[in-house]
Design a protein around this motif. Structure first.
Motif, mmCIF file in Angstrom:
data_model
loop_
_atom_site.group_PDB
_atom_site.id
_atom_site.type_symbol
_atom_site.label_atom_id
_atom_site.label_comp_id
_atom_site.label_asym_id
_atom_site.label_seq_id
_atom_site.Cartn_x
_atom_site.Cartn_y
_atom_site.Cartn_z
ATOM 1 N N LEU A 193 0.836 -1.211 0.000
ATOM 2 C CA LEU A 193 0.000 0.000 0.000
ATOM 3 C C LEU A 193 0.865 1.253 0.000
ATOM 4 C CD1 LEU A 193 -2.724 -1.228 2.508
ATOM 5 C CD2 LEU A 193 -3.050 -0.781 0.055
ATOM 6 N N THR A 194 1.986 1.208 0.709
ATOM 7 C CA THR A 194 2.885 2.366 0.734
ATOM 8 C C THR A 194 3.480 2.598 -0.652
ATOM 9 O OG1 THR A 194 3.389 1.879 3.045
ATOM 10 C CG2 THR A 194 4.885 3.390 1.904
ATOM 11 N N ARG A 195 3.887 1.507 -1.312
ATOM 12 C CA ARG A 195 4.419 1.647 -2.678
ATOM 13 C C ARG A 195 3.375 2.253 -3.614
ATOM 14 N NH1 ARG A 195 7.098 -4.253 -3.530
ATOM 15 N NH2 ARG A 195 7.193 -3.627 -5.724
ATOM 16 N N LEU A 196 2.125 1.818 -3.484
ATOM 17 C CA LEU A 196 1.065 2.375 -4.341
ATOM 18 C C LEU A 196 0.867 3.863 -4.052
ATOM 19 C CD1 LEU A 196 -1.642 -0.478 -4.193
ATOM 20 C CD2 LEU A 196 -0.053 0.013 -6.078
ATOM 21 N N MET A 197 0.850 4.234 -2.774
ATOM 22 C CA MET A 197 0.626 5.648 -2.430
ATOM 23 C C MET A 197 1.799 6.519 -2.848
ATOM 24 S SD MET A 197 -1.495 5.554 1.156
ATOM 25 C CE MET A 197 -0.442 4.405 2.002
ATOM 26 N N VAL A 198 3.026 5.983 -2.775
ATOM 27 C CA VAL A 198 4.192 6.750 -3.230
ATOM 28 C C VAL A 198 4.151 6.908 -4.750
ATOM 29 C CG1 VAL A 198 6.724 6.708 -3.445
ATOM 30 C CG2 VAL A 198 5.658 6.259 -1.228
ATOM 31 N N LEU A 199 3.820 5.836 -5.475
ATOM 32 C CA LEU A 199 3.690 5.924 -6.939
ATOM 33 C C LEU A 199 2.657 6.974 -7.339
ATOM 34 C CD1 LEU A 199 3.720 2.139 -8.050
ATOM 35 C CD2 LEU A 199 5.372 3.892 -8.755
ATOM 36 N N ALA A 200 1.577 7.056 -6.562
ATOM 37 C CA ALA A 200 0.514 8.014 -6.868
ATOM 38 C C ALA A 200 0.846 9.429 -6.397
ATOM 39 C CB ALA A 200 -0.800 7.542 -6.233
ATOM 40 N N GLY A 201 1.930 9.567 -5.648
ATOM 41 C CA GLY A 201 2.309 10.885 -5.137
ATOM 42 C C GLY A 201 1.561 11.301 -3.881
ATOM 43 N N PHE A 202 0.993 10.323 -3.161
ATOM 44 C CA PHE A 202 0.183 10.642 -1.982
ATOM 45 C C PHE A 202 0.921 10.432 -0.662
ATOM 46 C CE2 PHE A 202 -3.843 9.309 -4.546
ATOM 47 C CZ PHE A 202 -3.727 10.458 -5.316
ATOM 48 N N ALA A 203 2.115 9.845 -0.718
ATOM 49 C CA ALA A 203 2.878 9.611 0.513
ATOM 50 C C ALA A 203 4.347 9.924 0.247
ATOM 51 C CB ALA A 203 2.719 8.165 0.976
ATOM 52 N N LYS A 204 5.055 10.298 1.307
ATOM 53 C CA LYS A 204 6.474 10.649 1.180
ATOM 54 C C LYS A 204 7.306 9.446 0.747
ATOM 55 C CE LYS A 204 7.786 12.077 5.178
ATOM 56 N NZ LYS A 204 8.380 12.630 6.397
ATOM 57 N N GLU A 205 8.199 9.677 -0.201
ATOM 58 C CA GLU A 205 9.033 8.595 -0.715
ATOM 59 C C GLU A 205 9.945 8.012 0.371
ATOM 60 O OE1 GLU A 205 11.058 9.765 -4.267
ATOM 61 O OE2 GLU A 205 11.299 7.676 -4.931
ATOM 62 N N SER A 206 10.288 8.836 1.371
ATOM 63 C CA SER A 206 11.194 8.366 2.425
ATOM 64 C C SER A 206 10.616 7.173 3.186
ATOM 65 C CB SER A 206 11.503 9.503 3.398
ATOM 66 O OG SER A 206 10.338 9.844 4.128
ATOM 67 N N LEU A 207 9.278 7.011 3.183
ATOM 68 C CA LEU A 207 8.660 5.863 3.848
ATOM 69 C C LEU A 207 9.190 4.543 3.280
ATOM 70 C CD1 LEU A 207 4.914 6.979 4.136
ATOM 71 C CD2 LEU A 207 6.530 6.686 6.022
ATOM 72 N N LEU A 208 9.599 4.569 2.013
ATOM 73 C CA LEU A 208 10.119 3.360 1.357
ATOM 74 C C LEU A 208 11.639 3.300 1.346
ATOM 75 C CD1 LEU A 208 7.855 3.325 -1.822
ATOM 76 C CD2 LEU A 208 7.827 1.626 0.012
ATOM 77 N N LYS A 209 12.288 4.480 1.370
ATOM 78 C CA LYS A 209 13.730 4.531 1.085
ATOM 79 C C LYS A 209 14.587 4.745 2.320
ATOM 80 C CE LYS A 209 13.398 4.519 -3.568
ATOM 81 N NZ LYS A 209 12.904 5.576 -4.452
ATOM 82 N N ASP A 210 14.132 5.575 3.245
ATOM 83 C CA ASP A 210 14.929 5.902 4.429
ATOM 84 C C ASP A 210 14.925 4.727 5.397
ATOM 85 O OD1 ASP A 210 15.757 6.757 6.958
ATOM 86 O OD2 ASP A 210 15.106 8.817 6.596
#
Ligand code: PS7
Ligand code: MN
Ligand code: MN
Ligand code: MN
Ligand code: MN
Ligand code: MN
Length: 355
Positions: free
Chosen positions: A164-181
């Motif tokens: 779900l986080t990946r989908l929201m980041v792809l859509a621009g709805f969540a900060k990318e750092s949630l996946l990368k940091d």
């Protein structure tokens, strides 16, 4: 937008939304209000995982069939019209497998980036579930250590948080750092683990009747010889202490959950993420110190309480107030006799620093 489809003009999509409503009340509600960019993708993601879980949960399927089906489930996503009719008639969600071809039709209309997320998570979850199925006649599949408990919860819920986080980041709805940091990646894991641990803690008796259990032996063995002994009325004190230790374990995810929620910047996605979490903290407060968990099924928060939570959790401030309210409620019911009295006190105080 070539990927956009609409329920009114698309009977297959309409069918899928019917499957969603049939198989979940709370997820159906939060999915239907999602932003159009993510609504259909998350709806199909839910149905795929619901299908996978219906294979996992069905104790009547022989493990010689079940294990390869779980491990190869992601390959079904490459097919045009696969269905499965091997569930027992008592499996309440078997319709998603009987009508899986409808789910596939919509899945194939998605853009490759979205399909890749759904397929990757399905592969990892199916293989993780398969690792926890015991072979042949030995039905009571046990989770041994607290580490095992976290790993099982990672497979069935932490991975949903990742997807779900990946989908929201792809859509621009969540900060990318949630996946990368590396410091932030734990947060999406905690979103799933908090929901799953509250579910597992609450479902003690339902799962026991189904001859399954996900309470880790490392915890329950401090309170009983056998897990089912905690159901006996003469062991009610130990049963409640054990239950409260599982609550303590789940509480360790709460600050991560609050941090995660503070980094969602689109309103429908916020509500989608937040509503299950506020329902989980309300459920946690309901089950804390509650001996009914040991001998009754279907212990759920009331509809009216859910409605209030949905309205109040629209803002981050409201969400914090909800968590604060239930934590205070739990704190007021701590008993000095409880072996985890001190630890529970400290854990709650730690979370309250956040308020
Ligand atoms: C894709 C929305 C929002 C970052 C079917 C939502 C069963 C607790 O006891 O059905 O089996 O009846 O009440 C949901 C993180 C997963 C974790 C997991 C997919 C939140 C299959 C939900 C849901 C991550 C495995 C429902 C974990 O419990 O259980 C979508 C962010 C499915 C989420 C299962 C459990 C979900 C669960 P029971 P429930
Ligand atoms: Mn359920
Ligand atoms: Mn399951
Ligand atoms: Mn299930
Ligand atoms: Mn169930
Ligand atoms: Mn459950």
């Amino acid at each position: 937008n070539p990927y956009e489809v609409n329920v009114d003009s698309n009977p297959t999509l309409k069918k899928c939304y019917e499957l969603l409503s049939k198989t979940s009340r709370s997820f159906a509600m939060v999915i239907k209000q999602l932003h159009p960019e993510l609504k259909d993708v998350v709806m199909i993601f839910y149905l795929i995982l619901r299908a996978l879980d219906t294979v996992e949960d069905d104790m009547s399927i022989d493990s010689k069939i079940k294990i390869p089906l779980l491990r190869n489930f992601h390959e079904k996503l490459l097919l045009k019209d696969w269905t499965f009719d091997g569930n027992a008639d008592t499996e309440k969600d078997k319709c998603v497998l009987v009508e899986f071809d409808q789910i596939l039709k919509i899945y194939h209309t998605f853009k490759p980036e979205y399909k890749e997320v759904l397929s990757d998570i399905t592969l990892k979850m199916g293989n993780g579930m398969a690792d926890y199925i015991l072979d042949d006649n030995f039905n009571l599949n046990g989770v041994e250590t607290v580490k095992d408990y976290d790993l099982y919860c990672h497979y069935v819920a932490g991975l949903v948080g990742e997807g779900l986080t990946r989908l929201m980041v792809l859509a621009g709805f969540a900060k990318e750092s949630l996946l990368k940091d590396p410091n932030d990646m734990r947060l999406m894991e905690s979103m799933g683990l908090f929901l799953q641990k509250v579910n597992i803690t609450r479902d003690y008796y339902e799962d026991l009747l189904d001859k399954r259990s996900f309470w880790p032996k490392e915890i329950w063995s401090k309170y009983a010889e056998n897990l089912k002994d905690l159901h006996e009325p003469e062991n009610v004190d130990n049963g409640v202490y054990c239950l409260n230790e599982l609550v303590l374990n789940a509480l360790s995810h709460v600050t991560d959950v609050l941090n995660y929620l503070s980094s969602i910047n689109e309103q429908t996605s916020y509500q989608f993420c937040c509503i299950p979490q506020v329902m989980a903290i309300a459920t946690m407060s309901l089950i804390f110190n509650n001996k009914d968990i040991l001998s009754k099924v279907n212990i759920k928060i009331r509809k009216s309480e859910t409605c209030y939570l949905i309205l109040k959790s629209r803002t981050f401030k409201g969400t914090l107030e909800i968590f604060d309210y239930y934590l205070k409620s739990i704190k007021s019911r701590l008993q000095v006799e409880d072996p985890n009295y001190l630890k529970l006190n400290i854990q709650i105080a730690k979370i309250q620093q956040y308020m």
